[in-house]
Design a protein around this motif. Structure first.
Motif, mmCIF file in Angstrom:
data_model
loop_
_atom_site.group_PDB
_atom_site.id
_atom_site.type_symbol
_atom_site.label_atom_id
_atom_site.label_comp_id
_atom_site.label_asym_id
_atom_site.label_seq_id
_atom_site.Cartn_x
_atom_site.Cartn_y
_atom_site.Cartn_z
ATOM 1 N N HIS A 8 0.861 -1.175 0.000
ATOM 2 C CA HIS A 8 0.000 0.000 0.000
ATOM 3 C C HIS A 8 0.886 1.209 0.000
ATOM 4 C CE1 HIS A 8 -2.037 -3.252 1.988
ATOM 5 N NE2 HIS A 8 -1.184 -3.129 2.979
ATOM 6 N N CYS A 115 1.357 -1.554 12.207
ATOM 7 C CA CYS A 115 0.959 -2.636 11.299
ATOM 8 C C CYS A 115 2.178 -3.479 10.945
ATOM 9 C CB CYS A 115 0.332 -2.080 10.028
ATOM 10 S SG CYS A 115 -0.134 -3.404 8.874
ATOM 11 N N CYS A 117 2.258 -5.692 8.800
ATOM 12 C CA CYS A 117 2.228 -6.049 7.388
ATOM 13 C C CYS A 117 2.908 -4.972 6.553
ATOM 14 C CB CYS A 117 0.783 -6.248 6.952
ATOM 15 S SG CYS A 117 0.556 -6.343 5.181
ATOM 16 N N CYS A 118 2.442 -3.732 6.671
ATOM 17 C CA CYS A 118 2.929 -2.687 5.772
ATOM 18 C C CYS A 118 3.813 -1.675 6.492
ATOM 19 C CB CYS A 118 1.761 -1.962 5.114
ATOM 20 S SG CYS A 118 0.812 -0.937 6.245
ATOM 21 N N CYS A 154 -3.154 -2.945 10.066
ATOM 22 C CA CYS A 154 -3.864 -1.690 9.838
ATOM 23 C C CYS A 154 -5.103 -1.959 8.984
ATOM 24 C CB CYS A 154 -2.949 -0.686 9.151
ATOM 25 S SG CYS A 154 -2.682 -1.000 7.406
ATOM 26 N N CYS A 157 -4.556 -3.428 5.585
ATOM 27 C CA CYS A 157 -4.020 -4.793 5.520
ATOM 28 C C CYS A 157 -5.000 -5.800 6.101
ATOM 29 C CB CYS A 157 -2.696 -4.873 6.263
ATOM 30 S SG CYS A 157 -1.400 -3.954 5.427
HETATM 31 ZN ZN LIG Z 1 -0.814 -2.327 6.987
#
Ligand SMILES: [Zn+2]
Ligand SMILES: [Zn+2]
Ligand SMILES: [Zn+2]
Ligand SMILES: [Zn+2]
Lengths: 158, 158
Positions: A8, A115, A117-118, A154, A157
């Motif tokens: 993202h 987050c 993930c990102c 987040c 994600c």
């Molecule tokens: Zn994220």
DNA sequence: CGATGCGTGTTATAATGTATCGTTGCTTCT
DNA sequence: AGAAGCAACGATACATTATAACACGCATCG
């Protein structure tokens, strides 16, 4: 930053006018506090504000020079320590990273949503500070600094 | 660990019978979870339990061998990762250190009171978990791990 | 029996953070 | 103006913390 491979575009940081404005505010704040906003300190803050997300010290070191040359580690670490002391930035212990403060005026305790993930983070108001003090008082401790870092995903994600 | 130079003998860790009992409980817990309590994992846990306070990875590495020889870093880091995953130990991010879990059964979220003078720590029940979730929900985050580390002075250090 | 999974031991190297020292550039005092 | 004091800087070197990569052993399962 590990599990999913979504990419993202983050909300991104400040640029142009906004960046200059934020830096000017930091200048003012240092002046009022009787502290010196020197060139390396200002440069470090600018990089954090531009990034708009947590940055590792060595990421900053690599891009520190306006001319593209790397800085020496102590230069950046000293600047980051200063910014943390002034409350202009925060260190995120669980990431070994630093992020510009998003909460404006005044030095303050912070908490973060992170987050995994990102890499996005959100600075939030520390929750239940009175409960911290209560828990500490029960154990006889006197607390002066609390690290709160919540890891997860987040909205982007999922 | 920096400011005052009081030296308090900490509450110290486990020895003899108590230590063996705690290790046996950990054995059982791993067995029930279908995990393997191997020799290096058990050794790392024993060292943490004996210490009774947060230990740096390299402190463990230095004393890891029963014969007095140091271990290789990956041996200890892997063991510590395992113990953290199982909830038998916790990593304290703001100290880069690890401590045996004091809260018995079950993997769980933890919070710590940490004395910056003598290094004592106390594991406490995380306060206001519902407020964490609420704050995260407001921002659309889904949280699965929260770091809470409160620094200050323990009763013995005033 | 392979084949797969998991944990280990070992080597090497990456990533993160500091100590120290000499210099520079203010500010303050004379 | 000149000297002293102090805070920050720049540079070198070093210390601490953590991981990558690969070969091996040993179980489990078809
Ligand atoms: Zn994220
Ligand atoms: Zn802030
Ligand atoms: Zn625990
Ligand atoms: Zn103490």
């Amino acid at each position: 930053m590990a599990e999913c491979e979504h990419v993202h575009e983050g909300p991104a940081g400040l640029t142009g006018r906004d960046l200059n404005h934020a830096l000017s505010q930091a200048d003012d704040r240092c002046a009022r506090a009787g502290e010196r906003m020197t060139q390396p300190r200002r440069r470090a803050l600018a990089l954090l504000l531009e990034a708009g997300r947590p940055m590792k010290a060595y990421d900053l070191i690599d891009i520190f020079g306006e001319d593209g040359r790397a800085a020496k580690p102590p230069t950046v670490y000293r600047a980051l320590d200063f910014l943390s002391r002034q409350g202009l930035a925060h260190r995120i212990e669980s990431l070994n990273a630093y992020v510009a403060c998003e909460m404006g005026e005044r030095r303050h305790a912070a908490a973060f949503l992170i987050c995994d993930c990102c890499g996005a983070t959100e600075e939030i108001e520390p929750f239940a500070p009175e409960r911290v003090q209560a828990a500490a008082a029960d154990a006889g401790y006197l607390i002066d600094r609390v690290t709160i870092e919540a890891h997860g995903r987040c909205p982007a994600c999922l």
